[in-house]
Design an enzyme around this catalytic site. Structure first.
Site, short mmCIF file in Angstrom:
data_model
loop_
_atom_site.label_atom_id
_atom_site.label_comp_id
_atom_site.label_asym_id
_atom_site.label_seq_id
_atom_site.Cartn_x
_atom_site.Cartn_y
_atom_site.Cartn_z
NE ARG A 40 -1.88 -1.64 3.58
CZ ARG A 40 -2.22 -1.73 4.86
NH1 ARG A 40 -3.39 -1.28 5.26
NH2 ARG A 40 -1.40 -2.25 5.75
CE LYS A 71 1.20 -2.56 9.46
NZ LYS A 71 -0.09 -2.78 10.19
CE1 TYR A 91 -4.60 2.18 10.66
CE2 TYR A 91 -3.58 1.74 8.53
CZ TYR A 91 -4.71 1.93 9.31
OH TYR A 91 -5.94 1.88 8.73
CG HIS A 118 -0.85 -0.85 15.06
ND1 HIS A 118 -2.18 -0.87 15.46
CD2 HIS A 118 -0.87 -0.83 13.72
CE1 HIS A 118 -2.95 -0.86 14.39
NE2 HIS A 118 -2.20 -0.82 13.32
CD GLU A 125 -2.45 2.95 15.69
OE1 GLU A 125 -2.32 3.34 14.52
OE2 GLU A 125 -1.51 2.93 16.50
CG ASP A 168 -3.56 -4.78 14.35
OD1 ASP A 168 -4.28 -5.45 15.13
OD2 ASP A 168 -4.00 -3.84 13.69
N1 LIG Z 1 -4.23 -7.84 11.07
C1 LIG Z 1 -4.62 -6.84 10.30
O1 LIG Z 1 -4.16 -6.68 9.18
C2 LIG Z 1 -5.68 -5.91 10.78
C3 LIG Z 1 -6.36 -5.07 9.88
C4 LIG Z 1 -7.39 -4.25 10.35
C5 LIG Z 1 -7.72 -4.26 11.72
N2 LIG Z 1 -7.01 -5.07 12.56
C6 LIG Z 1 -7.30 -5.17 14.01
O2 LIG Z 1 -8.51 -5.89 14.25
C7 LIG Z 1 -8.95 -5.57 15.57
C8 LIG Z 1 -10.45 -5.31 15.56
O3 LIG Z 1 -10.71 -4.08 14.88
P1 LIG Z 1 -12.19 -3.48 14.72
O4 LIG Z 1 -12.07 -2.31 13.83
O5 LIG Z 1 -13.16 -4.53 14.40
O6 LIG Z 1 -12.46 -2.94 16.21
P2 LIG Z 1 -13.91 -2.53 16.81
O7 LIG Z 1 -13.61 -1.60 17.94
O8 LIG Z 1 -14.83 -2.11 15.74
O9 LIG Z 1 -14.44 -3.91 17.40
C9 LIG Z 1 -13.87 -4.55 18.50
C10 LIG Z 1 -14.97 -5.32 19.21
O10 LIG Z 1 -14.34 -6.11 20.22
C11 LIG Z 1 -15.28 -6.18 21.27
N3 LIG Z 1 -14.64 -6.65 22.50
C12 LIG Z 1 -13.89 -5.97 23.39
N4 LIG Z 1 -13.53 -6.78 24.40
C13 LIG Z 1 -14.07 -7.99 24.14
C14 LIG Z 1 -14.06 -9.25 24.80
N5 LIG Z 1 -13.41 -9.42 25.96
N6 LIG Z 1 -14.74 -10.28 24.24
C15 LIG Z 1 -15.38 -10.13 23.07
N7 LIG Z 1 -15.44 -8.98 22.40
C16 LIG Z 1 -14.80 -7.92 22.94
C17 LIG Z 1 -15.83 -4.76 21.35
O11 LIG Z 1 -17.04 -4.71 22.10
C18 LIG Z 1 -16.00 -4.43 19.89
O12 LIG Z 1 -17.30 -4.72 19.42
C19 LIG Z 1 -8.08 -4.37 16.00
O13 LIG Z 1 -7.05 -4.81 16.83
C20 LIG Z 1 -7.53 -3.87 14.70
O14 LIG Z 1 -6.31 -3.15 14.88
C21 LIG Z 1 -6.00 -5.87 12.10
#
Ligand SMILES: NC(=O)c1ccc[n+]([C@@H]2O[C@H](COP(=O)([O-])OP(=O)(O)OC[C@H]3O[C@@H](n4cnc5c(N)ncnc54)[C@H](O)[C@@H]3O)[C@@H](O)[C@H]2O)c1
Length: 371
Positions: free
Chosen positions: A15, A75, A94, A96, A118, A270
């Site tokens: 990206r 990143k 980002y 993190h 983020e 992440d």
């Molecule tokens: N690996 C990657 O390439 C990549 C890409 C995009 C996002 N992400 C990551 O994915 C993760 C989720 O992002 P998102 O945008 O969906 O966040 P979000 O805030 O929209 O959703 C997170 C959800 O987790 C829930 N939650 C919190 N504690 C909990 C628990 N103990 N049990 C169950 N649910 C619980 C919250 O209530 C919320 O609904 C983040 O860490 C984000 O950085 C990673």
């Protein structure tokens, strides 16, 4: 303002922080944009398009970092880039930082101004610069999960949707936010049986309405998580507590109880991951096996679909970038409390509570450092 757009050098990250459309808008507003050669090529934007939009193309990353007042990336900087840090440089990307003390130390020592995509918030109190990538990663998680379930990838040889006469796969989604909801959409589209677990009952009610009962919802507690992961063919981790390390709600013991050949896609990796056995992987070696369970834990999943991801990300980041360029960092942060939430480090001071608490170190509120 002079804005620098270096080429991403993290493993398989294709990206880019600004598109030619962004360059055009910035130059029209009177700014100078320096783009490292080939920065956008893998996202489908060749140097010629940037040049046509008014950018200056530079051969070396070092020159882009040295000449620019603001660096726009995708990143978090990797070790090779730490040498480019300097006092007062604005870094918009980002970051993190919560699970990565070394990068935090480096940014603080060099007195960089680090605004992390983020943790920026909008008026609805959501995370507008995380949303587009979470949409991509959530949709992609089912795609990669389905692929890992194939025999050749170490999976148990289950087709997500089943076929007439054969039951579909069980997909358990942890977290019903952006990642979880998008994963649910795609998994249901595949015909899988989907269970979604969240700690927020209000969100579970919303999802129950949105999906009209096609989705099973469960409140998050260790009993439900253990049972749902034990029954799952595919577990998708999308749990987030913003700015802090993810809670590891799937323990090693729960993983040991899962079916052999089941798959975990821990999207939350992440932020440290929500599965105890998860460790960060890259696109070149994305998965590994623990207790017979395939783990896919790529920290930059959207990097695999760079064209879609770059457009989705820059749609969201660009308005903030333009304001940073037009007003300067201090004034832009003062004017927008949501953007100020994105400030993680300011000239040697840590300014984000979540990062500070994760790393157990002191912090100073943004308002105090901006003066
Ligand atoms: N690996 C990657 O390439 C990549 C890409 C995009 C996002 N992400 C990551 O994915 C993760 C989720 O992002 P998102 O945008 O969906 O966040 P979000 O805030 O929209 O959703 C997170 C959800 O987790 C829930 N939650 C919190 N504690 C909990 C628990 N103990 N049990 C169950 N649910 C619980 C919250 O209530 C919320 O609904 C983040 O860490 C984000 O950085 C990673």
């Amino acid at each position: 303002m002079i804005i620098g757009v270096p080429k991403e050098i993290k493993d398989n990250e294709a990206r880019v922080g600004v598109t030619p459309a962004g360059v055009k808008a910035l130059t029209e507003a009177g700014h100078t944009v320096l783009v490292e050669t080939h920065a956008g090529e893998q996202s489908g934007f060749p140097d010629a398009e940037y040049a046509g939009a008014g950018a200056e193309i530079l051969d070396q990353a070092a020159a882009v970092w040295a000449k620019a007042e603001t660096i726009v990336k995708v990143k978090e900087p990797i070790e090779k880039e730490y040498a480019y840090f300097r006092e007062g440089l604005v870094l918009f990307t980002y970051l993190h930082l919560a699970p990565v003390k070394t990068l935090t130390d480096q940014l603080l020592q060099a007195r960089v101004i680090g605004i992390a995509y983020e943790t920026v918030r909008d008026r609805q109190n959501t995370l507008p610069l995380l949303t587009p990538m979470s949409e991509v990663a959530g949709r992609m998680s089912v795609q990669v999960g389905a692929s890992c379930l194939e025999k050749e990838r170490g999976g148990r040889g289950v087709l997500l949707g089943g076929v007439p006469g054969v039951a579909p796969a069980n997909v358990t989604i942890l977290g019903g936010g952006i990642v979880g909801t998008n994963a649910a959409k795609v998994a249901l589209g595949f015909g899988a049986k989907v269970t979604l677990i969240d700690v927020n009952l209000h969100r579970l009610r919303e999802l129950d309405d949105i999906f009209g009962g096609r989705l099973y919802t469960l409140a998050s507690n260790s009993y439900n998580v253990a049972q749902a992961t034990r029954e799952a063919d595919l577990v998708i981790g999308g749990v987030l507590i913003p700015g802090t390390t993810a809670p590891r709600i799937v323990t090693r013991a729960m993983v040991a109880q899962m079916k052999k050949g089941a798959v975990i896609v821990d999207v939350a990796i992440d932020q440290g991951g929500c599965v105890e056995t998860a460790r960060p992987t890259s696109h070149s070696d994305p998965s590994y096996v623990v207790d017979g369970v395939v783990h896919y834990c790529v920290t930059n999943m959207p990097g695999a679909v760079p064209h879609t991801s770059t457009l989705a990300l820059t749609n969201a980041t660009f308005p903030y970038l333009l304001r940073l360029a037009n007003h300067g960092a201090r004034e832009a942060l003062r004017q927008d409390a949501g953007l100020a939430e994105g400030l993680n480090v300011w000239r040697g001071t840590l300014t984000h509570r979540g990062v500070a608490e994760s790393q157990q170190r002191p912090w100073t509120p943004v308002a105090e450092v901006l003066g």
